[in-house]
Design an enzyme around this catalytic site. Structure first.
Site, PDB file in Angstrom:
ATOM      1  CG  ASP A   1      -1.901   1.165   1.218  1.00  0.00           C
ATOM      2  OD1 ASP A   1      -1.627   2.175   0.532  1.00  0.00           O
ATOM      3  OD2 ASP A   1      -2.949   1.077   1.885  1.00  0.00           O
ATOM      4  CG  HIS A   2       0.854   4.422  -3.008  1.00  0.00           C
ATOM      5  ND1 HIS A   2      -0.324   3.949  -3.522  1.00  0.00           N
ATOM      6  CD2 HIS A   2       0.710   5.759  -2.894  1.00  0.00           C
ATOM      7  CE1 HIS A   2      -1.151   4.960  -3.708  1.00  0.00           C
ATOM      8  NE2 HIS A   2      -0.559   6.069  -3.335  1.00  0.00           N
TER       9      HIS A   2
ATOM     10  CG  HIS B   1      -4.801   4.473   0.029  1.00  0.00           C
ATOM     11  ND1 HIS B   1      -3.829   3.522  -0.127  1.00  0.00           N
ATOM     12  CD2 HIS B   1      -5.038   4.956  -1.217  1.00  0.00           C
ATOM     13  CE1 HIS B   1      -3.495   3.430  -1.396  1.00  0.00           C
ATOM     14  NE2 HIS B   1      -4.221   4.292  -2.080  1.00  0.00           N
TER      15      HIS B   1
END
Length: 510
Positions: free
Chosen positions: A198-199, A261
């Site tokens: 998950d960036h 996110h």
């Protein structure tokens, strides 16, 4: 699941930093979906920055795998074009890249891949070390993993080597599909080999939540229900879906942003102090935090969740179409582009503190932040007019675009009169540090290469995040929660204001 030993012994970027001494070992990065948008926009530029920082070894190569017909040299040109301002180190690196064309379900594709990997090991000295990156559509994640195992590519080919696999989001469409994907992946890869990315977790300010709390004696004591009145998490985008309408029709804001996110940022905000700042310590506490989030019943969704869809409107002086007018979107689409939620956390630290989260497209500006509003002082000794400009103390963690931290507090206004109003004390990463912060994918790619899972998502984290949003999916499928429109360029539907007004609060304007 990963054992405590596997996680505790992993190197830790939160302790080591990203100095030039922290380098990837010899390895081959195999990118599935190498001809796609994610590879060109994020992965190749991140590799170029790692190369320019001298954090990639000479014994390194990329093997691209995709359906698009390309030669090795055409693939190298694609990588060069992805980084227009690349330095000389990138050219030298790209010259050793290879490409395999084929379907992800075809036996010859993986026969050819196996052959190319052997050639790269021989020519580049990569030692049998592999990191597979699944930058494909989610529907083929398990298929690719199973095909790798079918050709013996899921295990090290020699003693002392490693094999890891990075899986992009979305990780399933709901709890059942996430569990099924986990089951299929665990049959061919062990949990310590799996790196669910998950960036957002690679962003500096997200990680700085840990530093802010656990490195500063002044913040941790007030980080609880005694001092915090409520918390707001905002993930806003000014853009619409653009050419991704087809994808967004099958995802929506809840699956695309909230389940991953938003809940990851929420978990880091909620966590208890870990015994150690390493993979096991941090991820154990994140799971505990997510388990403390109260799971709504489908009947509670209507009172605590607002789902919206943007209509035509104005953004930065330009008229923009509504979601249903976008390319690839059905004219009667019921897909949400906005979600606002009121969450409760059932544990000792946060009992009674409401957490409000919102995310949406076509909002006035692009911003991601966590805003923690503190309780008012028990008694103001000033006259009413002296504190007219005084608002509540607020701690704001700005995750993007201007990464930093703002603390709002009361101060006297200069002059003969005694008047108090709120002022801001700002910390900006760009102004405070001479060293340029690494991009999220740059950070996470290096972590996967060195074998640090700290900023990646564990299987039980994924499962618990889906449990939090599952009642929303059920309620929406049963038609229990209306889809309300909002004009593009506004902060969402008016109904979202009611979530806070019920508790005597209101959304802050970033």
């Amino acid at each position: 699941m990963a054992s405590a030993t596997n996680e505790a012994l992993s190197p830790n970027p939160l302790l080591d930093g990203l100095s030039s001494e922290r380098r990837a070992p010899p390895l081959v990065l195999v990118v599935f979906g190498a001809s796609g948008d994610l590879a060109s926009r994020k992965l190749f530029p991140a590799l170029e920055r790692l190369a320019s920082r001298r954090q990639l070894p000479a014994a390194f190569s990329v093997v691209g795998v995709a359906r698009t017909e390309m030669t090795d040299e055409e693939f190298r040109d694609l990588c060069r074009k992805a980084v227009s301002d690349a330095g000389p180190s990138w050219e030298g690196l790209v010259s050793g890249f290879r490409y395999v064309c084929g379907e992800y379900s075809d036996h010859p594709t993986f026969e050819r891949l196996s052959q190319v990997l052997e050639e790269v090991d021989r020519d580049r000295g990569t030692g049998g070390n592999r990191v597979y990156y699944l930058a494909t559509v989610p529907g083929v994640f398990a298929e690719v993993a199973e095909a790798l195992a079918g050709h013996g590519l899921n295990r090290p080919s020699r003693e002392g080597a490693f094999v890891r696999i990075v899986v992009e989001k979305p990780y399933g469409r709901d709890l059942a599909s996430a569990l099924e994907l986990d089951d299929r992946l665990h049959k061919v890869f062990d949990e310590p080999q799996l790196y669910r990315i998950d960036h957002y977790l690679g962003k500096e300010t997200v990680q700085n939540v840990l530093a802010l709390r656990f490195a500063n004696a002044i913040f941790e004591p007030v980080w609880d229900r005694r001092y915090v009145e409520h918390v707001q998490i905002t993930v806003a985008e000014e853009l619409g879906v653009g050419h991704r309408g087809g994808f967004y029709e099958s995802a929506g804001a809840l699956r695309d942003i909230v389940q991953n996110h938003v809940l990851q940022v929420l978990a880091l905000t909620l966590i208890e102090p870990p015994a150690t700042i390493d993979a096991k310590g941090i991820r154990d506490e994140k799971v505990k935090a997510l388990r403390a989030v109260e799971i709504m019943t489908p009947d509670e969704v209507a009172a605590n969740v607002v789902r919206g869809q943007y209509a035509p409107g104005w953004v930065e002086g330009e008229h923009v179409p509504g979601y249903r007018e976008e390319e690839g979107v059905a004219p009667d689409s019921a897909t949400e582009t906005y979600v606002a939620m009121r969450l409760r956390v059932d544990n000792w630290r946060w009992a009674g503190v409401p957490f409000y989260v919102r995310t949406g497209k076509r909002l006035p500006k692009r911003v991601t932040e966590v805003a923690m509003q503190f309780r008012e002082v028990p008694h103001l000794p000033f006259q009413r007019g002296q504190a007219r400009g005084l608002g509540p103390n607020t701690l704001v963690l700005r995750i993007q675009p201007d990464e930093g931290i703002t603390l709002r507090f009361g101060a006297k206004v200069p002059g003969q009169e005694f008047r108090v109003r709120s002022v801001s004390m700002d910390f900006s990463y760009g102004a405070a540090f001479l060293e340029e912060a690494p991009e999220a994918y740059e950070r996470l790619l290096l972590d996967a290469m060195v074998g640090d899972p700290t900023l990646f998502i564990r299987a039980d984290e994924v499962e618990q995040a889906w449990r939090v949003v599952e009642p929303l999916l059920e309620a929406w499928a049963e038609g229990r929660s209306p889809l309300v429109p909002y004009a593009a360029g506004t902060w969402g539907p008016p109904e979202a204001d009611g979530l806070l007004a019920w508790d005597g609060h209101r959304w802050r304007t970033p």
